[in-house]
Design a protein around this motif. Sequence first.
Motif, PDB file in Angstrom:
ATOM      1  N   UNK A 268       0.813  -1.212   0.000  1.00  0.00           N
ATOM      2  CA  UNK A 268       0.000   0.000   0.000  1.00  0.00           C
ATOM      3  C   UNK A 268       0.851   1.267   0.000  1.00  0.00           C
ATOM      4  N   UNK A 269       1.901   1.286   0.841  1.00  0.00           N
ATOM      5  CA  UNK A 269       2.621   2.527   1.056  1.00  0.00           C
ATOM      6  C   UNK A 269       3.991   2.599   0.370  1.00  0.00           C
ATOM      7  N   UNK A 270       4.490   1.482  -0.158  1.00  0.00           N
ATOM      8  CA  UNK A 270       5.831   1.491  -0.757  1.00  0.00           C
ATOM      9  C   UNK A 270       5.791   1.245  -2.253  1.00  0.00           C
ATOM     10  N   UNK A 271       4.604   1.308  -2.835  1.00  0.00           N
ATOM     11  CA  UNK A 271       4.452   1.146  -4.279  1.00  0.00           C
ATOM     12  C   UNK A 271       5.038  -0.183  -4.774  1.00  0.00           C
ATOM     13  N   UNK A 272       4.716  -1.254  -4.034  1.00  0.00           N
ATOM     14  CA  UNK A 272       5.137  -2.602  -4.417  1.00  0.00           C
ATOM     15  C   UNK A 272       3.906  -3.430  -4.749  1.00  0.00           C
ATOM     16  N   UNK A 273       4.102  -4.435  -5.589  1.00  0.00           N
ATOM     17  CA  UNK A 273       3.027  -5.399  -5.775  1.00  0.00           C
ATOM     18  C   UNK A 273       2.976  -6.296  -4.543  1.00  0.00           C
ATOM     19  N   UNK A 274       1.862  -6.992  -4.376  1.00  0.00           N
ATOM     20  CA  UNK A 274       1.766  -7.907  -3.235  1.00  0.00           C
ATOM     21  C   UNK A 274       2.850  -8.969  -3.299  1.00  0.00           C
ATOM     22  N   UNK A 275       3.125  -9.463  -4.491  1.00  0.00           N
ATOM     23  CA  UNK A 275       4.177 -10.467  -4.639  1.00  0.00           C
ATOM     24  C   UNK A 275       5.530  -9.935  -4.215  1.00  0.00           C
ATOM     25  N   UNK A 276       5.842  -8.722  -4.637  1.00  0.00           N
ATOM     26  CA  UNK A 276       7.116  -8.117  -4.255  1.00  0.00           C
ATOM     27  C   UNK A 276       7.182  -7.887  -2.751  1.00  0.00           C
ATOM     28  N   UNK A 277       6.059  -7.445  -2.177  1.00  0.00           N
ATOM     29  CA  UNK A 277       6.031  -7.180  -0.743  1.00  0.00           C
ATOM     30  C   UNK A 277       6.211  -8.462   0.064  1.00  0.00           C
ATOM     31  N   UNK A 278       5.524  -9.531  -0.338  1.00  0.00           N
ATOM     32  CA  UNK A 278       5.687 -10.802   0.372  1.00  0.00           C
ATOM     33  C   UNK A 278       7.107 -11.344   0.193  1.00  0.00           C
ATOM     34  N   UNK A 279       7.678 -11.188  -0.989  1.00  0.00           N
ATOM     35  CA  UNK A 279       9.045 -11.647  -1.218  1.00  0.00           C
ATOM     36  C   UNK A 279      10.024 -10.873  -0.346  1.00  0.00           C
ATOM     37  N   UNK A 280       9.805  -9.565  -0.216  1.00  0.00           N
ATOM     38  CA  UNK A 280      10.666  -8.772   0.646  1.00  0.00           C
ATOM     39  C   UNK A 280      10.530  -9.224   2.093  1.00  0.00           C
ATOM     40  N   UNK A 281       9.314  -9.541   2.502  1.00  0.00           N
ATOM     41  CA  UNK A 281       9.089  -9.984   3.875  1.00  0.00           C
ATOM     42  C   UNK A 281       9.850 -11.243   4.226  1.00  0.00           C
ATOM     43  N   UNK A 282      10.156 -12.069   3.223  1.00  0.00           N
ATOM     44  CA  UNK A 282      10.906 -13.296   3.484  1.00  0.00           C
ATOM     45  C   UNK A 282      12.304 -13.009   4.019  1.00  0.00           C
ATOM     46  N   UNK A 283      12.816 -11.820   3.715  1.00  0.00           N
ATOM     47  CA  UNK A 283      14.166 -11.479   4.195  1.00  0.00           C
ATOM     48  C   UNK A 283      14.218 -11.342   5.708  1.00  0.00           C
ATOM     49  N   UNK A 284      13.056 -11.201   6.355  1.00  0.00           N
ATOM     50  CA  UNK A 284      13.019 -11.084   7.810  1.00  0.00           C
ATOM     51  C   UNK A 284      13.068 -12.443   8.511  1.00  0.00           C
TER      52      UNK A 284
END
Length: 203
Positions: A152-168
Amino acid sequence: MTAAPAAIPARKRRSTATDLALIASFAALIGACSFLPAIPIGVVPITLQTFAVILAGAVLGSTRGALAVLLWMAVGIIGLPVFTAGGAGLAPFAGPSVGYLVSFPIAAFFTGFVVERLPRKRIATSIPLILLAGAAASILITYPLGALGMAWRADLTLGQAFAFGLSFIPGDILKNVLMAIVATSVHRAFPGLLPARGRAATA
């Protein structure tokens, strides 16, 4: 005989005062963990917030754990620098971390809800069970809401956002292990710390 009715309110007052002190203490702990230097890895940095949030639920139980998180949020919203890197006000809720912030009281409540229902005689020695409670909160609540916030706030697709979350995940595994060790140590030292409603599960 006449002293008994007065004793009950006194115990309630002591219990309420203890609850408030615990909630305030864990709100301060979350603030301290948020204020520590964050590790920037992208739009959302790595912090110790999640460790303190899940620990609040695991130690205090569902209601008090969630209230500790909400108190920390309230203190930050009114202007005290208790958010990541000394942030304050509503600005953090307008950024890519908003989903994680929204998830925190829910994750604390969920973790506490699960821990409250563990057999009381095993809580002080059940590091794997408390670890699983924290991991479940991360997987079911924090990661999905965090990804939605980033999309919503970082101009990412849901797929990109979930992929980024995996780094945590690697860091969260370590934080959940540490949380479980600390929580079991606290429950070993203070076996009556969790709220009484979970005592029915001890049988």
